[in-house]
Motif scaffolding. Structure first.
Motif, mmCIF file in Angstrom:
data_model
loop_
_atom_site.group_PDB
_atom_site.id
_atom_site.type_symbol
_atom_site.label_atom_id
_atom_site.label_comp_id
_atom_site.label_asym_id
_atom_site.label_seq_id
_atom_site.Cartn_x
_atom_site.Cartn_y
_atom_site.Cartn_z
ATOM 1 N N SER A 148 0.815 -1.221 0.000
ATOM 2 C CA SER A 148 0.000 0.000 0.000
ATOM 3 C C SER A 148 0.845 1.266 0.000
ATOM 4 C CB SER A 148 -0.917 0.003 1.222
ATOM 5 O OG SER A 148 -0.153 0.007 2.437
ATOM 6 N N LYS A 149 2.169 1.111 -0.059
ATOM 7 C CA LYS A 149 3.109 2.246 -0.016
ATOM 8 C C LYS A 149 2.856 3.134 1.209
ATOM 9 C CE LYS A 149 4.046 2.465 -4.981
ATOM 10 N NZ LYS A 149 4.077 3.309 -6.189
ATOM 11 N N ILE A 249 9.383 0.210 -1.265
ATOM 12 C CA ILE A 249 10.540 -0.680 -1.127
ATOM 13 C C ILE A 249 10.857 -0.906 0.344
ATOM 14 C CG2 ILE A 249 13.023 -0.918 -1.561
ATOM 15 C CD1 ILE A 249 12.623 0.679 -4.122
ATOM 16 N N ILE A 250 11.098 -2.158 0.694
ATOM 17 C CA ILE A 250 11.461 -2.528 2.066
ATOM 18 C C ILE A 250 12.984 -2.534 2.182
ATOM 19 C CG2 ILE A 250 11.330 -4.317 3.844
ATOM 20 C CD1 ILE A 250 8.763 -5.315 2.436
ATOM 21 N N SER A 251 13.497 -2.013 3.297
ATOM 22 C CA SER A 251 14.943 -2.007 3.548
ATOM 23 C C SER A 251 15.222 -2.478 4.962
ATOM 24 C CB SER A 251 15.527 -0.595 3.350
ATOM 25 O OG SER A 251 15.296 -0.119 2.048
ATOM 26 N N ILE A 252 16.386 -3.107 5.116
ATOM 27 C CA ILE A 252 16.880 -3.525 6.431
ATOM 28 C C ILE A 252 18.175 -2.773 6.688
ATOM 29 C CG2 ILE A 252 17.713 -5.446 7.838
ATOM 30 C CD1 ILE A 252 16.096 -7.309 5.946
ATOM 31 N N VAL A 253 18.310 -2.186 7.875
ATOM 32 C CA VAL A 253 19.512 -1.414 8.188
ATOM 33 C C VAL A 253 20.183 -2.001 9.423
ATOM 34 C CG1 VAL A 253 20.469 0.878 8.618
ATOM 35 C CG2 VAL A 253 18.362 0.651 7.298
ATOM 36 N N LYS A 254 21.475 -2.321 9.287
ATOM 37 C CA LYS A 254 22.285 -2.811 10.393
ATOM 38 C C LYS A 254 23.617 -2.078 10.390
ATOM 39 C CE LYS A 254 20.657 -7.641 10.508
ATOM 40 N NZ LYS A 254 21.131 -9.054 10.422
ATOM 41 N N LYS A 255 23.983 -1.485 11.519
ATOM 42 C CA LYS A 255 25.272 -0.804 11.675
ATOM 43 C C LYS A 255 25.545 0.181 10.541
ATOM 44 C CE LYS A 255 27.345 -4.610 14.275
ATOM 45 N NZ LYS A 255 28.466 -5.583 14.365
ATOM 46 N N ASP A 257 24.573 0.004 7.474
ATOM 47 C CA ASP A 257 24.522 -0.605 6.143
ATOM 48 C C ASP A 257 23.071 -0.901 5.767
ATOM 49 O OD1 ASP A 257 27.299 -0.595 5.900
ATOM 50 O OD2 ASP A 257 27.465 -2.495 6.983
ATOM 51 N N VAL A 258 22.702 -0.552 4.534
ATOM 52 C CA VAL A 258 21.322 -0.699 4.066
ATOM 53 C C VAL A 258 21.214 -1.868 3.098
ATOM 54 C CG1 VAL A 258 19.382 0.440 2.936
ATOM 55 C CG2 VAL A 258 20.993 1.795 4.303
ATOM 56 N N GLU A 259 20.287 -2.764 3.384
ATOM 57 C CA GLU A 259 19.989 -3.898 2.490
ATOM 58 C C GLU A 259 18.570 -3.695 1.962
ATOM 59 O OE1 GLU A 259 19.120 -8.708 2.764
ATOM 60 O OE2 GLU A 259 20.195 -7.700 4.392
ATOM 61 N N ARG A 260 18.432 -3.594 0.653
ATOM 62 C CA ARG A 260 17.128 -3.310 0.050
ATOM 63 C C ARG A 260 16.524 -4.557 -0.596
ATOM 64 N NH1 ARG A 260 17.172 2.016 -3.434
ATOM 65 N NH2 ARG A 260 15.141 2.316 -2.430
ATOM 66 N N PHE A 261 15.209 -4.509 -0.801
ATOM 67 C CA PHE A 261 14.447 -5.566 -1.477
ATOM 68 C C PHE A 261 14.557 -6.939 -0.794
ATOM 69 C CE2 PHE A 261 15.877 -2.528 -4.739
ATOM 70 C CZ PHE A 261 14.645 -2.063 -5.204
#
Length: 291
Positions: A148-149, A249-255, A257-261
């Motif tokens: 649904s953005k 778009i979903i992102s995961i952030v650790k320390k 650093d961004v991980e997308r999709f």
């Protein structure tokens, strides 16, 4: 023989300097050396916690070289030189890890949790089934908001957030559910612009304001949510989940650093890494999956 004589002279110089030091000992010396020992300990701790083993060896090598010069050539390298040398070497190491130093300073003010505390905000324990249900609810909410953005920022905390961050939002201490997460981030709701903090089995707070990253080397499409997520993971031991309001778009952030999709499997794995280390070993072996 020449090497032996040189070694003996060096030992004699060391003994002579020690006799001179303790012979004219003053209280100020004790505070001076205590400060530098604490500085060396702190720098070594920063390097060790960030697994910078090689850099720690370089640091200690510099200190040993400085000590050898001080003892071997007292007429050239005075005590003041050695202390300044140590200070400069320590400062260089701290500059290399300025973000980690900031993180450690923030962690000093983190909330203290009870040793008996399990997955929830209280001393109540939770089973592997409860944990998997929490994971399923969070994944479903994130994916629904992506479709649904609906913009969202979720912080997975282990109690390492400063009270100032938590106090900037509204305390909830509510059980995790897909409906609750989606309702908090529903457009125009009072709390949708801030970050939601999940701690173990509870939604601890919502509408929280986070420090923004000072780095400018990220893509232009990264908005305030991304900068806030990066900023908080740079200074605290947390993981952030982001849903972009513009693209979904979903992102995961650790320390930082961004991980997308990330797909469903990746999101589930990240949440399991967060939850399962809190469980007893017997529950970790259960491998219960709720579909």
């Amino acid at each position: 023989m020449f090497l032996l004589a040189s070694f003996v002279d060096t030992i004699q110089n060391v003994i002579f300097k020690l006799e001179g030091f303790f012979g004219g000992f003053q209280l100020i010396y004790a505070f001076e050396w205590l400060f530098f020992f604490l500085l060396i300990y702190y720098v070594s701790k920063v390097l060790r916690e960030n697994e910078a083993t090689k850099l720690m060896l370089v640091y200690w090598g510099l200190l040993v070289c400085g000590g050898v010069m001080y003892c071997a050539k007292p007429e050239l390298f005075t005590k003041g030189f050695f202390l300044m040398y140590t200070l400069v070497a320590s400062a260089l190491m701290l500059i290399f890890f300025n973000t980690e130093v900031k993180k450690m300073l923030w962690d000093v003010h983190r909330e203290k949790s009870s040793p008996a505390e399990k997955l929830g905000g209280s001393t109540e324990s939770h089973s592997a089934q409860d944990v998997e249900q929490c994971i399923a609810d969070i994944v479903k909410a994130v994916q629904n908001m992506s479709k649904s953005k609906t913009g969202a920022l979720i912080v997975l905390s282990k109690g390492s957030l400063p009270k100032g961050v938590l106090n900037s939002g509204v305390t909830l201490e509510a059980d995790i559910s897909t409906r609750l997460i989606e309702s908090v981030f529903f457009p125009n709701s009072p709390l949708h612009d801030g970050a939601m903090v999940i701690r173990r089995h509870k939604v601890q707070a919502a509408g929280c304001f986070l420090p923004l990253t000072e780095k400018g080397s990220y893509p232009k499409e990264f908005g305030t949510r991304h900068r806030a997520a990066i900023g908080i993971t740079e200074v605290a031991n947390v993981v952030a989940l982001i849903v972009s309001e513009e693209t979904g778009i979903i992102s995961i952030v650790k320390k930082g650093d961004v991980e997308r999709f990330p797909d469903t499997e990746r999101l589930t794995q990240v949440l399991r890494d967060y939850y399962w280390q809190e469980l007893p070993l017997t529950d970790k072996k259960a491998k219960v999956v709720i579909k």
